[in-house]
Write an enzyme that holds these catalytic residues in place. Structure first.
Site, mmCIF file in Angstrom:
data_model
loop_
_atom_site.group_PDB
_atom_site.id
_atom_site.type_symbol
_atom_site.label_atom_id
_atom_site.label_comp_id
_atom_site.label_asym_id
_atom_site.label_seq_id
_atom_site.Cartn_x
_atom_site.Cartn_y
_atom_site.Cartn_z
ATOM 1 N N ARG A 59 0.814 -1.203 0.000
ATOM 2 C CA ARG A 59 0.000 0.000 0.000
ATOM 3 C C ARG A 59 0.856 1.266 0.000
ATOM 4 O O ARG A 59 0.703 2.134 -0.854
ATOM 5 C CB ARG A 59 -0.831 -0.001 1.286
ATOM 6 N N THR A 60 1.755 1.373 0.973
ATOM 7 C CA THR A 60 2.545 2.592 1.124
ATOM 8 C C THR A 60 3.378 2.842 -0.119
ATOM 9 O O THR A 60 3.454 3.947 -0.641
ATOM 10 C CB THR A 60 3.468 2.475 2.351
ATOM 11 N N LYS A 87 24.523 -8.282 -0.456
ATOM 12 C CA LYS A 87 25.958 -8.551 -0.583
ATOM 13 C C LYS A 87 26.765 -7.851 0.499
ATOM 14 O O LYS A 87 27.990 -7.863 0.479
ATOM 15 C CB LYS A 87 26.462 -8.098 -1.960
ATOM 16 N N ARG A 109 11.728 3.151 3.554
ATOM 17 C CA ARG A 109 11.217 2.292 4.629
ATOM 18 C C ARG A 109 12.354 1.381 5.050
ATOM 19 O O ARG A 109 13.056 0.825 4.193
ATOM 20 C CB ARG A 109 10.037 1.464 4.134
ATOM 21 N N HIS A 137 5.747 6.255 11.462
ATOM 22 C CA HIS A 137 5.240 6.123 10.100
ATOM 23 C C HIS A 137 4.424 7.388 9.849
ATOM 24 O O HIS A 137 3.200 7.362 9.849
ATOM 25 C CB HIS A 137 4.375 4.858 9.998
#
Lengths: 312, 205
Positions: A59-60, A87, A109, A137
């Protein structure tokens, strides 16, 4: 007051009420824009934005990408699962590599709390926090408050209860900050094990009885039980959780007044709320999603206007 | 000085400042370009000119550009409806902020105004309305912005004041109230009863 007081959006705790009102007023205009037959404006056509998702999101991420594209920004996407992070590359190296390709803004995020704040001290671009661990958030909290304002006219003076997994929730923390900045009263409700120990220090009341909490509130924000963040058992069983902290239609109808139901998604249907509650008229869950695009357009627009043309 | 003998010095300075601000004769001078009667004559002439070209306004929509063009658009609509008995004129307000070409060029964040167009402009004759035509950049933005609401059959431009010799783009009005020669440092200020309490146009320098 016509510009944000901050260069980055790292968390609600760095914002002022005036910032939030400016974001809301700007979002009103963008909400009109995304309901036009051509839902796009050319403002950010010389801005490039990198979406860095070190943690899963549907969604975000979609919402940010749509917001960026509707502002005509160039967008590059990055997800940790298929990248050099595997890596062993460090966060600063990853981001600096992306920035040397002339990126103006970063939406990030990250599973670690404070990742955005850390990055903001080391790089030059504007940063928008799209969720950092169990910390903040901010865009979700802003779209939640915006949706309350849209449904109830104002946030000030409203009573909001946040139900569920407060301990692991960045949505809860950002919502508490935002609601309090805008003058709402906040209670939290959930199993004792999922309520942080010193939550009262934030000026929030704890209520362990869901019915009492719902009788008190104007808005109930139902959080998802975040099974992926729980290494140990916080409650005996999902069934018991649902019995004590799940909202069903019978419970909703037995209340004296009509309350507004919110959910940040994704919903565990039948756990936090039943399907008939999620799809009822009292639920504004899909409005939250629509408003998410307008709010993110507003934030990106306002932050981008602080990147001066001659600097980029 | 007579006053200095009677009142204290600071009071005298205060008095001078207020007086100067009220009359605006020390800090800036302003010249009347159009007085109330002249504004009204210009509005009626513009309305009649619109009727010549658009007859019953069946396929015509008026679009006032926010923020200042909205006042002019409202006036024209009410004149057309009350004085010339033209019914149901479609009027919308268009904000061009997100289409401007100076985003991130100035010190301030560009603040938007409300857009309200509750009809389709597809195949309609659109008349863009603004108070002052200066560089033409706002109109350029408006021409792009209006396309988000459909493909008009044609677009015209009406402005109350047309500042000559100051265009940055090849844009000219189809209907103009008054043509004005003003140098760049001067400002043309259009006042409306609804907003400033009087109908008048000033040249401020």
């Amino acid at each position: 007051m016509s510009e944000l007081s901050v260069k980055h959006l790292l968390g609600i705790k760095y914002l002022t009420p005036a910032d939030i009102h400016l974001i809301f007023e700007t979002a009103d205009h963008f909400k009109e824009v995304i309901n036009r037959s051509i839902k796009k404006v050319p403002s950010l056509r010389d801005i490039t934005i990198a979406n860095l998702f070190f943690e899963n999101s549907t969604r975000t991420r979609l919402s940010f990408e749509l917001a960026e594209k509707r502002l005509s920004a160039d967008v590059v996407n990055f997800s940790a699962a298929s990248s050099s992070v595997k890596k062993g590359e460090t966060l600063i190296d990853t981001v600096n590599n992306i920035l040397s390709m002339k990126v103006d803004m970063v939406v990030m995020r990250h599973p670690n709390p404070g990742a955005g704040v850390f990055l903001s001290k080391h790089i030059n671009a504007s940063i928008i926090n799209a969720g950092d661990g169990a910390h903040e958030h901010p865009t979700q909290a802003l779209l939640d408050c915006y949706s309350i304002r849209e449904r109830l006219g104002d946030v000030a003076g409203k009573k909001v209860v946040i139900v569920g997994d407060i301990l692991h929730s960045r949505v809860a923390l950002s919502n508490i900050f935002a609601l309090q900045l805008l003058g709402a009263k906040v209670k939290v409700c959930g199993p004792k094990t999922l309520i942080p120990k010193y939550i009262e220090k934030l000026g929030v009341e704890v209520e362990s009885d869901l019915r009492k909490a719902l009788e008190w509130c104007d808005v109930a924000n139902m959080l998802r039980v975040q099974n992926e963040r729980m290494e140990i058992s916080y409650f005996p069983s999902v069934r018991e959780y649902t019995q004590q902290f799940g909202v069903n239609k019978a419970l909703l109808d037995s209340l004296k007044k009509e309350i507004v139901i919110m959910h940040p998604g994704p919903i565990n249907r039948g756990v936090e709320i039943t399907s008939d509650v999620a799809d009822s008229k009292q639920s504004i869950i899909l409005h939250q999603v629509e408003n998410g695009v307008a709010i993110r357009m507003a934030i990106i627009y306002l932050l981008a206007s602080k990147i001066k043309h001659h600097e980029s | 000085m007579f006053y200095r003998n009677q009142i204290s010095e600071s009071k005298f300075e205060n008095f001078l400042c207020t007086f100067a601000l009220e009359k605006q004769f020390i800090f800036m001078s302003q010249k009347v370009l159009l007085n109330e009667t002249e504004v009204h004559i210009a509005l009626h002439r513009l309305a009649c000119h619109l009727i010549e070209n658009h007859d019953t306004f069946q396929d015509t929509v008026l679009i006032g550009l926010q923020p200042r063009g909205a006042f002019l658009a409202n006036r024209l609509k009410s004149i057309l409806e009350t004085d010339y008995k033209i019914k149901s004129i479609k009027l919308g307000y268009l904000d061009i902020t997100f289409f401007r070409d100076d985003f991130r060029r100035g010190d301030k964040t560009l603040e938007a105004n409300k857009t309200n167009i509750d009809f389709l402009v597809e195949d309609k004759k659109v008349v863009l309305i603004d108070d002052v035509l200066y560089t033409g950049r706002s109109i350029r933005a408006a021409l792009t912005a209006i396309q988000s609401f459909g493909r008009p059959s044609g677009v015209e431009l009406l402005t109350l004041i047309d500042r000559r010799f100051s265009r940055h783009l090849p844009i000219q009005p189809d209907y103009r109230g008054r043509q004005v020669d003003a140098i760049n440092e001067e400002k043309v200020k259009v006042c409306w009863k609804e907003n400033e309490g009087e109908d008048a146009v000033y040249l401020v320098s």
